[in-house]
Design an enzyme around this catalytic site. Structure first.
Site, PDB file in Angstrom:
ATOM      1  N   SER A  62     -24.193 -19.261 -23.750  1.00 53.13           N
ATOM      2  CA  SER A  62     -23.407 -18.024 -23.748  1.00 53.13           C
ATOM      3  C   SER A  62     -23.073 -17.427 -22.375  1.00 53.13           C
ATOM      4  O   SER A  62     -21.922 -17.058 -22.150  1.00 53.13           O
ATOM      5  CB  SER A  62     -24.091 -16.964 -24.612  1.00 53.13           C
ATOM      6  OG  SER A  62     -23.982 -17.336 -25.956  1.00 53.13           O
ATOM      7  N   ALA A  77     -28.671 -19.086 -18.409  1.00 54.22           N
ATOM      8  CA  ALA A  77     -29.317 -18.411 -19.546  1.00 54.22           C
ATOM      9  C   ALA A  77     -30.802 -18.187 -19.285  1.00 54.22           C
ATOM     10  O   ALA A  77     -31.421 -17.345 -19.914  1.00 54.22           O
ATOM     11  CB  ALA A  77     -29.140 -19.242 -20.814  1.00 54.22           C
ATOM     12  N   ASN A 254     -38.672 -19.510 -19.923  1.00 56.48           N
ATOM     13  CA  ASN A 254     -37.669 -18.497 -20.298  1.00 56.48           C
ATOM     14  C   ASN A 254     -38.019 -17.943 -21.697  1.00 56.48           C
ATOM     15  O   ASN A 254     -38.974 -18.429 -22.327  1.00 56.48           O
ATOM     16  CB  ASN A 254     -36.290 -19.162 -20.286  1.00 56.48           C
ATOM     17  CG  ASN A 254     -36.134 -20.121 -21.440  1.00 56.48           C
ATOM     18  OD1 ASN A 254     -37.050 -20.896 -21.721  1.00 56.48           O
ATOM     19  ND2 ASN A 254     -35.017 -20.075 -22.115  1.00 56.48           N
ATOM     20  N   PRO A 255     -37.265 -16.961 -22.229  1.00 57.12           N
ATOM     21  CA  PRO A 255     -37.661 -16.286 -23.479  1.00 57.12           C
ATOM     22  C   PRO A 255     -37.873 -17.186 -24.700  1.00 57.12           C
ATOM     23  O   PRO A 255     -38.733 -16.906 -25.524  1.00 57.12           O
ATOM     24  CB  PRO A 255     -36.514 -15.308 -23.726  1.00 57.12           C
ATOM     25  CG  PRO A 255     -36.029 -14.981 -22.369  1.00 57.12           C
ATOM     26  CD  PRO A 255     -36.140 -16.260 -21.587  1.00 57.12           C
ATOM     27  N   CYS A 256     -37.079 -18.196 -24.864  1.00 55.97           N
ATOM     28  CA  CYS A 256     -37.271 -18.994 -26.101  1.00 55.97           C
ATOM     29  C   CYS A 256     -38.114 -20.239 -25.864  1.00 55.97           C
ATOM     30  O   CYS A 256     -38.325 -21.061 -26.760  1.00 55.97           O
ATOM     31  CB  CYS A 256     -35.919 -19.318 -26.698  1.00 55.97           C
ATOM     32  SG  CYS A 256     -34.988 -17.820 -27.069  1.00 55.97           S
ATOM     33  N   GLY A 257     -38.607 -20.433 -24.639  1.00 55.21           N
ATOM     34  CA  GLY A 257     -39.624 -21.451 -24.370  1.00 55.21           C
ATOM     35  C   GLY A 257     -39.113 -22.823 -23.986  1.00 55.21           C
ATOM     36  O   GLY A 257     -39.908 -23.705 -23.678  1.00 55.21           O
ATOM     37  N   GLU A 258     -37.784 -23.017 -23.994  1.00 54.41           N
ATOM     38  CA  GLU A 258     -37.289 -24.386 -23.750  1.00 54.41           C
ATOM     39  C   GLU A 258     -37.227 -24.744 -22.264  1.00 54.41           C
ATOM     40  O   GLU A 258     -37.023 -25.908 -21.933  1.00 54.41           O
ATOM     41  CB  GLU A 258     -35.918 -24.605 -24.412  1.00 54.41           C
ATOM     42  CG  GLU A 258     -34.739 -23.859 -23.809  1.00 54.41           C
ATOM     43  CD  GLU A 258     -34.582 -22.462 -24.363  1.00 54.41           C
ATOM     44  OE1 GLU A 258     -35.561 -21.934 -24.922  1.00 54.41           O
ATOM     45  OE2 GLU A 258     -33.484 -21.891 -24.234  1.00 54.41           O
ATOM     46  N   THR A 398     -29.691 -22.500 -29.433  1.00 58.13           N
ATOM     47  CA  THR A 398     -28.245 -22.513 -29.723  1.00 58.13           C
ATOM     48  C   THR A 398     -27.862 -21.496 -30.803  1.00 58.13           C
ATOM     49  O   THR A 398     -26.975 -21.755 -31.616  1.00 58.13           O
ATOM     50  CB  THR A 398     -27.720 -23.927 -30.121  1.00 58.13           C
ATOM     51  OG1 THR A 398     -28.197 -24.285 -31.425  1.00 58.13           O
ATOM     52  CG2 THR A 398     -28.157 -24.989 -29.126  1.00 58.13           C
ATOM     53  N   THR A 400     -26.130 -18.777 -30.872  1.00 53.08           N
ATOM     54  CA  THR A 400     -24.722 -18.372 -31.010  1.00 53.08           C
ATOM     55  C   THR A 400     -23.769 -19.536 -30.848  1.00 53.08           C
ATOM     56  O   THR A 400     -22.779 -19.628 -31.578  1.00 53.08           O
ATOM     57  CB  THR A 400     -24.355 -17.296 -29.958  1.00 53.08           C
ATOM     58  OG1 THR A 400     -25.495 -16.529 -29.673  1.00 53.08           O
ATOM     59  CG2 THR A 400     -23.256 -16.405 -30.477  1.00 53.08           C
TER      60      THR A 400
HETATM   61  N1  UDP Z   1     -31.063 -15.504 -24.462  1.00 50.44           N
HETATM   62  C1  UDP Z   1     -31.101 -14.167 -24.093  1.00 50.44           C
HETATM   63  N2  UDP Z   1     -30.733 -13.219 -25.008  1.00 50.44           N
HETATM   64  C2  UDP Z   1     -30.347 -13.535 -26.275  1.00 50.44           C
HETATM   65  C3  UDP Z   1     -30.311 -14.885 -26.656  1.00 50.44           C
HETATM   66  C4  UDP Z   1     -30.666 -15.846 -25.714  1.00 50.44           C
HETATM   67  O1  UDP Z   1     -31.464 -13.846 -22.979  1.00 50.44           O
HETATM   68  O2  UDP Z   1     -30.025 -12.623 -27.075  1.00 50.44           O
HETATM   69  C5  UDP Z   1     -31.426 -16.571 -23.466  1.00 50.44           C
HETATM   70  C6  UDP Z   1     -32.852 -17.065 -23.581  1.00 50.44           C
HETATM   71  O3  UDP Z   1     -33.312 -17.469 -22.309  1.00 50.44           O
HETATM   72  C7  UDP Z   1     -32.713 -18.255 -24.490  1.00 50.44           C
HETATM   73  C8  UDP Z   1     -31.423 -18.852 -23.967  1.00 50.44           C
HETATM   74  O4  UDP Z   1     -30.625 -17.709 -23.660  1.00 50.44           O
HETATM   75  O5  UDP Z   1     -33.804 -19.108 -24.396  1.00 50.44           O
HETATM   76  C9  UDP Z   1     -30.695 -19.758 -24.906  1.00 50.44           C
HETATM   77  O6  UDP Z   1     -30.549 -19.149 -26.182  1.00 50.44           O
HETATM   78  P1  UDP Z   1     -29.481 -19.688 -27.222  1.00 50.44           P
HETATM   79  O7  UDP Z   1     -29.437 -21.167 -27.124  1.00 50.44           O
HETATM   80  O8  UDP Z   1     -29.767 -19.100 -28.570  1.00 50.44           O
HETATM   81  O9  UDP Z   1     -28.124 -19.069 -26.642  1.00 50.44           O
HETATM   82  P2  UDP Z   1     -26.581 -19.298 -26.998  1.00 50.44           P
HETATM   83  O10 UDP Z   1     -26.014 -20.056 -25.844  1.00 50.44           O
HETATM   84  O11 UDP Z   1     -26.445 -19.995 -28.315  1.00 50.44           O
HETATM   85  O12 UDP Z   1     -26.009 -17.907 -27.057  1.00 50.44           O
END
Ligand code: UDP
Length: 553
Positions: A62, A77, A254-258, A398, A400
């Site tokens: 995102s 991210a 990071n927040p979701c651990g990956e 992923t 969003t």
């Molecule tokens: N993240 C964040 N806020 C959110 C969602 C995600 O800061 O509301 C960060 C967090 O570090 C997470 C990473 O973005 O581990 C990836 O999340 P995700 O793959 O769900 O993001 P997308 O790219 O699908 O929006």
């Protein structure tokens, strides 16, 4: 015609409109052109990047979609920010986190350097408040910054298993709503896990506090059973894959651990859509390799065009040039291949696919190193040949971008075949999984199909349907969703991907509402033995807001 159902397309469009379109942009193509233009260094790259993003074969995370080619220009991210013991340094960390979250990035912190609650302060005046109280400060900052950004700020708070405040940390989120902008994780070590595995629960772990192994282990289990917090991280497994040990140990993600990262490192994520790689019942390996090749170039370029929130982050990130290439749509891929998520074939496929992705990514990084030079700390790394990026692969939630792609999230099994999606931009959506819809609409009469939908919506599963004319045994095997799948299988799949992934994996191990605490204890030990770097377990309905939704329904 698109394979996704109409409702799925609608949801993707609403998500796109509410979060990603910049002024003057009207659709996905406009977003892709802006992003490809900002990241490409020449016309050839522009065409390649546009092609993979527009076709949704690969989607960057995102912050890149939102900020590339805009005045913000912040593309990452994931961030890890160090927290030192001392008022001035602590407020510096809060400030850095605020600047990152304003741009949609997530921040992780290990609070273990903060002296325990009640100890004497450096100045000798008063007592320290400890890590848990400090986390509230970070939490409030996020709460305020939320109103300036396009996406909710997220934090990961980590404490080492040997910190004196570990018990109060484990309990920190027990009251619903407290530290709502944090995920919390306990950093576990091999020595602690071995003792727990051997059942030496009465042995004292922390001689200063007198806390026993069993007390800590059962507090973790209790917390997870109650509301899924804390998560756990496995320090030794994370540092086994530290490709630059000379730069220090890795103590946070990071927040979701990956993404386990060193202090001040940031990482750009992007995911390959596995679902669209299935052609005539087979995985198109050539398309996979092509997508990986382009994606690695894309993510590596991002490091140079990125606008960094503070100079320390730019410096640390450019030393190692870590990127996080992952996958989404794994369960959809299995459905298209006719393979149940909990099958030997699925496990084998997971392993094979991620192995191929990792190898193809390394090959491309090697080529990039020959063209542009390896990452600056390469000489100090454990790589045996020059690559451009210290780590290449990570599997993000992923949350969003899988909606934009219209595929299942990350490597998660589909949570439910039929559900209602909370309001987005004033609309409520009833969603039927597209592959489920196609399959059963073809087979059943309209009234039978509608009855099936109602049943699955009300019961959350089709496993209890006894009429084999509606759902055969084979279909029951194929259409198992997250809660129909045993926790062990969830972990096995995560482990299969982890074996071929440099960084970590974000995944939730779902357990049914009647899962016991002993299941959670077993799952923690099993996950550690399987080599996972971290684990998030969620027992259905154990969080209050979920319970309320069920009641309303
Ligand atoms: N993240 C964040 N806020 C959110 C969602 C995600 O800061 O509301 C960060 C967090 O570090 C997470 C990473 O973005 O581990 C990836 O999340 P995700 O793959 O769900 O993001 P997308 O790219 O699908 O929006």
């Amino acid at each position: 015609m698109s394979e996704t159902g109409e409702e799925f397309d609608l949801l993707a469009i609403e998500t796109l409109k509410s979060r990603y379109l910049q002024e003057g942009e009207k659709d996905w193509e406009d977003v892709c052109k802006r992003v490809a233009k900002a990241i490409a260094l020449n016309r050839g790259e522009y065409t390649e990047f546009l092609d993979i993003i527009l076709s949704k074969a690969f989607i960057p995370s995102s912050p890149t979609l939102m900020n590339a080619g805009t005045p913000s220009g912040q593309l990452s991210a994931c961030f890890v920010i160090p927290v030192e013991d001392g008022i001035e340094k602590i407020f510096d960390s809060v400030k850095t986190a605020a600047l990152i979250q304003k741009t949609g990035g997530g921040t992780g912190f290990n609070f273990s350097k903060i002296r325990p609650d009640g100890s004497v302060t450096v100045s000798g005046v008063g007592t320290a408040s400890g890590p848990v109280a400090l986390m509230r400060l970070f939490n409030e900052a996020t709460e305020i910054v939320k109103h300036f950004g396009k996406r909710r700020g997220a934090n990961m708070g980590i404490l080492d298993i040997s910190h004196n405040d570990i018990i109060s940390f484990i309990r920190a989120k027990r009251t619903e709503g407290v530290l709502s902008n944090f995920n919390i994780s306990v950093m576990l070590t091999d020595s602690f896990m071995s003792l727990a595995d051997e059942g030496r629960m009465d042995e004292v772990w922390n001689t200063e506090t007198g806390t026993k192994i069993g007390e800590i282990f059962s507090e973790i289990v209790e917390g997870i059973w109650r509301n899924g917090e804390p998560g756990v991280l496995f320090y030794d497994h994370i540092n086994r894959d530290n490709f630059t040990p000379a730069l220090g140990d890795i103590s946070a993600t990071n927040p979701c651990g990956e993404e386990p990262l060193l202090p001040f490192e940031s990482c750009n994520l992007g995911s390959i859509n596995l679902s669209i790689l299935v052609e005539e019942g087979k995985v198109n390996r050539d398309s996979l390799r092509e997508a990986v090749r382009k994606a690695v170039r894309f993510l590596d370029n991002e490091i140079d065009v990125n606008v960094y929130p503070v100079p320390e982050i730019e410096k640390a990130t450019k030393k190692t040039r870590k990127i996080g290439l992952g996958v989404m749509g794994f369960h959809d891929m299995l459905l298209k291949l006719g393979l149940p998520y909990d099958s030997e074939e699925a496990l084998r496929l997971a392993e094979k696919l991620m192995g191929q992705i990792n190898r193809a990514a390394i090959r491309e990084s090697e080529k990039l190193a020959a063209e542009k030079g390896p990452f600056p700390e390469y000489e100090n790394s454990i790589w045996e040949f020059p690559v451009r990026n210290a780590t290449l692969t990570a599997i993000a939630p992923t949350g969003t971008i899988s909606i934009l792609a219209g595929c299942s999230a990350g490597i998660e099994p589909v949570f439910s075949w039929v559900y209602r999606r909370a309001r987005i931009a004033g609309k409520e959506f009833m969603l039927v999984h597209p592959l489920f819809e196609t399959h059963f609409k073809q087979k059943l009469s309209k009234p039978d199909y509608n009855r099936l939908l109602e049943h699955v919506y009300a019961h959350g599963t089709l496993q209890d349907i006894t009429d084999s004319k509606i759902v055969s045994e084979e279909e029951k095997g194929l259409f198992r969703s997250a809660l129909d799948i045993n926790w062990k299988t969830h972990i096995d799949i995560q482990a299969a991907f982890q074996r071929h992934c440099h960084a970590g994996i974000s995944k939730t191990i779902n357990m049914p509402v009647d899962a016991g605490k002993e299941d959670i204890g077993k799952a923690l030990i099993y996950a550690w033995k399987q080599g996972l770097k971290g684990l998030t377990i969620y027992r259905t309905g154990s969080r209050q807001h979920v319970v309320l939704n069920l009641k309303k329904r």
